[in-house]
Design a protein around this motif. Structure first.
Motif, mmCIF file in Angstrom:
data_model
loop_
_atom_site.group_PDB
_atom_site.id
_atom_site.type_symbol
_atom_site.label_atom_id
_atom_site.label_comp_id
_atom_site.label_asym_id
_atom_site.label_seq_id
_atom_site.Cartn_x
_atom_site.Cartn_y
_atom_site.Cartn_z
ATOM 1 N N VAL A 95 0.897 8.445 31.070
ATOM 2 C CA VAL A 95 1.282 7.592 29.955
ATOM 3 C C VAL A 95 2.787 7.357 29.974
ATOM 4 O O VAL A 95 3.565 8.293 30.198
ATOM 5 N N VAL A 142 6.322 7.058 28.411
ATOM 6 C CA VAL A 142 6.887 7.756 27.255
ATOM 7 C C VAL A 142 8.346 7.345 27.076
ATOM 8 O O VAL A 142 9.127 7.357 28.021
ATOM 9 N N THR A 147 8.867 7.924 21.189
ATOM 10 C CA THR A 147 7.416 8.060 21.032
ATOM 11 C C THR A 147 6.867 9.396 21.538
ATOM 12 O O THR A 147 5.682 9.682 21.375
ATOM 13 N N ARG A 148 7.703 10.207 22.137
ATOM 14 C CA ARG A 148 7.247 11.471 22.730
ATOM 15 C C ARG A 148 6.527 12.362 21.709
ATOM 16 O O ARG A 148 5.442 12.870 21.969
ATOM 17 N N GLU A 169 5.089 11.505 18.907
ATOM 18 C CA GLU A 169 3.832 10.866 18.476
ATOM 19 C C GLU A 169 2.713 11.173 19.469
ATOM 20 O O GLU A 169 1.585 11.462 19.078
ATOM 21 N N ILE A 170 3.045 11.088 20.739
ATOM 22 C CA ILE A 170 2.032 11.356 21.767
ATOM 23 C C ILE A 170 1.606 12.816 21.728
ATOM 24 O O ILE A 170 0.421 13.130 21.818
ATOM 25 N N SER A 227 7.489 9.381 31.781
ATOM 26 C CA SER A 227 6.024 9.464 31.705
ATOM 27 C C SER A 227 5.558 10.904 31.502
ATOM 28 O O SER A 227 6.293 11.863 31.762
ATOM 29 N N ILE A 259 -4.376 6.233 22.948
ATOM 30 C CA ILE A 259 -3.158 6.337 23.751
ATOM 31 C C ILE A 259 -2.781 4.996 24.394
ATOM 32 O O ILE A 259 -1.641 4.813 24.823
ATOM 33 N N LYS A 260 -3.727 4.062 24.426
ATOM 34 C CA LYS A 260 -3.507 2.765 25.088
ATOM 35 C C LYS A 260 -2.253 2.021 24.587
ATOM 36 O O LYS A 260 -1.494 1.487 25.401
ATOM 37 N N TYR A 286 0.556 3.029 23.826
ATOM 38 C CA TYR A 286 1.796 3.605 24.351
ATOM 39 C C TYR A 286 2.054 3.187 25.798
ATOM 40 O O TYR A 286 3.157 3.356 26.293
#
Length: 172
Positions: free
Chosen positions: A92, A94, A98-99, A101-102, A120, A139-140, A142
């Motif tokens: 994914v 990154v 956004t890290r 959030e993931i 990533s 996850i899409k 992101y």
């Protein structure tokens, strides 16, 4: 209709090719296929997921598989109580923003991060196909860079409910 067919086969060169050729010659599509060693040294276990139009076609497939010389046992375990898992590796994109959030999305799915890059993450997830599909949808947004999935591996649970009509086909 989706069917789960498991096979126990002799671990010899060309067995997988003969199995997949059988499906190909009869124009049956294999959605996924997994192969690995079994508990017996010279035998392998294959799990095929096929999409067929009826139960009769699934029965025909299992009968034809039983005719293969290296096939020891064939079972259509779709209607049984089964344990089924799939492995997915997802790379994914990154960004620093956004890290976190993931990370919060990964925890409820019991996934794990197995590699961290500058831009990533590689996430490992195991579970049933529906669980993996749900995770991929989340996850899409992101930015999925790569996906590698194993396909379903399954076998019947040790104890089956008494009222199920088991469809076991075996030449042993």
């Amino acid at each position: 209709m989706r069917r789960i067919i498991t096979l126990t086969v002799m671990n010899r060169p060309g067995v997988l090719n003969r199995i997949t050729n059988l499906f190909s010659k009869r124009n049956y599509n294999i959605e996924s296929i997994t192969v690995g060693h079994s508990e017996i040294e010279d035998r392998s276990r294959i799990t095929c997921i096929v999409n067929v139009e009826s139960v009769q076609i699934a029965e025909q497939i299992t009968k034809q598989l039983n005719k293969q010389i290296d096939v020891i046992k064939v079972q259509d375990i779709t209607d049984q109580s089964v344990v089924a898992r799939e492995l997915a590796l997802v790379k994914v994109a990154v960004l620093p923003a956004t890290r976190s959030e993931i990370y919060s999305l990964i925890e409820p799915f019991r996934a794990s991060i197995i590699d961290i890059g500058k831009d990533s993450l590689v996430i490992q997830l195991t579970g049933e196909t529906n669980k993996i599909e749900a995770f991929l949808e989340l996850i899409k947004p992101y930015g999925i860079k790569e996906i590698a999935r194993t396909g379903t591996t399954a076998f019947a649970r040790g104890t089956q409910p008494a009222d199920q009509g088991n469809r076991n086909y075996s030449i042993v």
